[in-house]
Design a protein around this motif. Structure first.
Motif, mmCIF file in Angstrom:
data_model
loop_
_atom_site.group_PDB
_atom_site.id
_atom_site.type_symbol
_atom_site.label_atom_id
_atom_site.label_comp_id
_atom_site.label_asym_id
_atom_site.label_seq_id
_atom_site.Cartn_x
_atom_site.Cartn_y
_atom_site.Cartn_z
ATOM 1 N N THR A 143 0.862 -1.176 0.000
ATOM 2 C CA THR A 143 0.000 0.000 0.000
ATOM 3 C C THR A 143 0.900 1.228 0.000
ATOM 4 O O THR A 143 2.013 1.177 0.520
ATOM 5 N N PRO A 144 0.491 2.346 -0.608
ATOM 6 C CA PRO A 144 1.356 3.529 -0.649
ATOM 7 C C PRO A 144 1.670 4.053 0.756
ATOM 8 O O PRO A 144 0.788 4.168 1.606
ATOM 9 N N VAL A 145 2.936 4.355 0.983
ATOM 10 C CA VAL A 145 3.386 4.874 2.272
ATOM 11 C C VAL A 145 4.158 6.164 2.041
ATOM 12 O O VAL A 145 5.019 6.237 1.163
ATOM 13 N N VAL A 146 3.852 7.191 2.828
ATOM 14 C CA VAL A 146 4.605 8.440 2.801
ATOM 15 C C VAL A 146 5.579 8.412 3.978
ATOM 16 O O VAL A 146 5.151 8.269 5.124
ATOM 17 N N ARG A 147 6.849 8.539 3.700
ATOM 18 C CA ARG A 147 7.869 8.416 4.743
ATOM 19 C C ARG A 147 7.828 9.583 5.727
ATOM 20 O O ARG A 147 8.053 9.419 6.920
ATOM 21 N N CYS A 148 7.584 10.799 5.239
ATOM 22 C CA CYS A 148 7.384 12.007 6.062
ATOM 23 C C CYS A 148 8.620 12.553 6.777
ATOM 24 O O CYS A 148 8.553 13.644 7.340
ATOM 25 N N ASP A 149 9.731 11.843 6.785
ATOM 26 C CA ASP A 149 10.896 12.351 7.516
ATOM 27 C C ASP A 149 12.193 11.928 6.839
ATOM 28 O O ASP A 149 13.087 11.364 7.478
ATOM 29 N N ILE A 150 12.292 12.207 5.552
ATOM 30 C CA ILE A 150 13.515 11.901 4.811
ATOM 31 C C ILE A 150 14.574 12.941 5.160
ATOM 32 O O ILE A 150 14.373 14.139 4.961
ATOM 33 N N LEU A 166 -1.214 5.617 3.140
ATOM 34 C CA LEU A 166 -2.290 6.232 2.363
ATOM 35 C C LEU A 166 -3.385 5.209 2.098
ATOM 36 O O LEU A 166 -3.108 4.051 1.801
ATOM 37 N N VAL A 167 -4.609 5.656 2.188
ATOM 38 C CA VAL A 167 -5.744 4.763 1.944
ATOM 39 C C VAL A 167 -6.617 5.344 0.843
ATOM 40 O O VAL A 167 -6.683 6.557 0.654
ATOM 41 N N GLU A 168 -7.280 4.495 0.129
ATOM 42 C CA GLU A 168 -8.141 4.917 -0.976
ATOM 43 C C GLU A 168 -9.450 5.451 -0.413
ATOM 44 O O GLU A 168 -10.153 4.765 0.326
ATOM 45 N N ARG A 169 -9.744 6.686 -0.730
ATOM 46 C CA ARG A 169 -11.012 7.278 -0.299
ATOM 47 C C ARG A 169 -11.778 7.749 -1.527
ATOM 48 O O ARG A 169 -11.205 7.987 -2.589
ATOM 49 N N SER A 170 -13.066 7.914 -1.383
ATOM 50 C CA SER A 170 -13.889 8.348 -2.515
ATOM 51 C C SER A 170 -13.519 9.757 -2.952
ATOM 52 O O SER A 170 -13.580 10.107 -4.122
ATOM 53 N N SER A 171 -13.077 10.598 -1.978
ATOM 54 C CA SER A 171 -12.757 11.981 -2.313
ATOM 55 C C SER A 171 -11.364 12.129 -2.890
ATOM 56 O O SER A 171 -11.124 12.953 -3.751
ATOM 57 N N SER A 172 -10.439 11.313 -2.417
ATOM 58 C CA SER A 172 -9.059 11.439 -2.881
ATOM 59 C C SER A 172 -8.267 10.217 -2.470
ATOM 60 O O SER A 172 -8.467 9.657 -1.400
ATOM 61 N N SER A 173 -7.341 9.807 -3.318
ATOM 62 C CA SER A 173 -6.473 8.686 -2.985
ATOM 63 C C SER A 173 -5.285 9.148 -2.165
ATOM 64 O O SER A 173 -4.442 8.352 -1.787
ATOM 65 N N GLU A 174 -5.175 10.442 -1.896
ATOM 66 C CA GLU A 174 -4.042 10.968 -1.148
ATOM 67 C C GLU A 174 -4.406 11.263 0.310
ATOM 68 O O GLU A 174 -3.663 11.930 1.000
ATOM 69 N N GLN A 175 -5.566 10.803 0.765
ATOM 70 C CA GLN A 175 -5.878 10.922 2.180
ATOM 71 C C GLN A 175 -5.009 9.937 2.951
ATOM 72 O O GLN A 175 -4.606 8.906 2.435
ATOM 73 N N THR A 176 -4.764 10.224 4.203
ATOM 74 C CA THR A 176 -3.905 9.364 5.011
ATOM 75 C C THR A 176 -4.624 8.921 6.267
ATOM 76 O O THR A 176 -5.523 9.596 6.752
ATOM 77 N N THR A 177 -4.237 7.784 6.778
ATOM 78 C CA THR A 177 -4.878 7.257 7.969
ATOM 79 C C THR A 177 -4.601 8.131 9.178
ATOM 80 O O THR A 177 -5.331 8.111 10.141
ATOM 81 N N SER A 178 -3.535 8.886 9.147
ATOM 82 C CA SER A 178 -3.214 9.783 10.257
ATOM 83 C C SER A 178 -2.432 10.958 9.730
ATOM 84 O O SER A 178 -1.464 10.794 9.010
ATOM 85 N N SER A 179 -2.861 12.155 10.078
ATOM 86 C CA SER A 179 -2.155 13.351 9.613
ATOM 87 C C SER A 179 -1.847 14.279 10.783
ATOM 88 O O SER A 179 -1.592 15.452 10.596
ATOM 89 N N MET A 180 -1.887 13.746 11.989
ATOM 90 C CA MET A 180 -1.622 14.560 13.162
ATOM 91 C C MET A 180 -0.123 14.726 13.348
ATOM 92 O O MET A 180 0.667 13.867 12.997
ATOM 93 N N GLY A 181 0.275 15.847 13.964
ATOM 94 C CA GLY A 181 1.675 16.052 14.291
ATOM 95 C C GLY A 181 2.475 16.630 13.144
ATOM 96 O O GLY A 181 2.014 16.748 12.006
ATOM 97 N N PHE A 182 3.734 16.973 13.442
ATOM 98 C CA PHE A 182 4.618 17.572 12.447
ATOM 99 C C PHE A 182 5.066 16.523 11.445
ATOM 100 O O PHE A 182 5.340 15.388 11.804
#
Length: 253
Positions: A78-85, A109-125
């Motif tokens: 599944t697509p993963v965003v590393r967030c701290d390269i 990242l999870v597939e959503r009806s609104s966008s495929s770029e939504q993430t399961t968690s977007s809290m924090g820096f």
């Protein structure tokens, strides 16, 4: 998820420590050659040993990281965003193969009806200061484009030998990207890490070939750090460009 350029988890442990407290740990492979940060910067000398990468090995390490991101973004389960390269999160094994580690900030990242770029968690820096994409400062959702931005900063850091938070930039009111852009329009070799530039005098490569490769690398870094996320160079193009640069160096040895 498994890839030769991702730090391998050996096992996990859930037990009780010597004081009777719960103890949980993740056991990773040991990386005897430390981090990429320790090889780029002169102020991170290990046990009196100054570490240095020549241009070809620098390109190889950047290619390793690019392969890891391509797998995370496009070819894993599944697509993963590393967030701290950043350079301190790129570790080197006994064979000097670069592996991306420390996934504490990663987002699936999870597939959503609104966008495929939504993430399961977007809290924090979402990344380290100097490496984090500018859109994250506005509270935007994490995307793979943010990793590409951080990767571009890593490329420029590797070639210039300067951290994105270097005090020189603070004094001059510049960013690492602006510093590199100015160098590309004026004197590009003035921006190259002095230890890396020593390779130009070894006779192993022609001066023009080395200069062309450095220019290509810095332009790649600038392309990856465009202000608009959609304008940044995609994973496949990054790998193709780095392979061309590597082949150019190898053929000229």
């Amino acid at each position: 998820m498994r890839h030769r350029n991702l730090l391998r988890i050996v096992t996990i442990c859930s037990s009780i420590d010597s004081r009777g407290n719960g103890f949980k740990a993740i056991l990773y492979d040991f990386m005897p050659n430390g981090s990429l940060e320790g090889w780029i910067h002169q102020d991170t000398v290990v046990e009196g040993e100054e570490r240095h990468l020549d241009l070809l090995r620098s390109v190889t390490k950047l290619l390793d990281v690019a392969y890891a991101l391509d797998y995370l973004h496009c070819h894993g389960p599944t697509p993963v965003v590393r967030c701290d390269i950043k350079s301190s999160n790129v570790l080197l094994d006994a064979h000097m193969v670069a592996q991306v580690g420390d996934f504490g900030h990663a987002k699936i990242l999870v597939e959503r009806s609104s966008s495929s770029e939504q993430t399961t968690s977007s809290m924090g820096f979402r990344g380290a200061i100097g490496y984090a994409a500018p859109e994250y400062g506005a509270g935007n959702m994490v995307t793979t484009h943010g990793d590409i931005y951080s990767y571009g900063i890593l490329v420029m850091e590797t070639i210039t030998g300067k951290r994105p938070t270097d005090s020189e930039f603070t004094r001059q009111g510049l960013s690492l990207r602006e510093y590199v852009e100015r160098a590309l329009h004026n004197a590009v070799m003035d921006a190259v890490d002095i230890r890396l530039s020593l390779d130009f005098d070894t006779g192993n490569y022609s001066y023009k070939r080395m200069t062309d490769c450095v220019v290509s690398l810095l332009r790649l870094g600038v392309s990856c750090t465009q202000e608009s996320p959609s304008s940044r160079m995609p994973n496949g193009s990054i790998i193709k460009e780095l392979l061309a640069i590597k082949d150019s160096l190898v053929e000229n040895t």
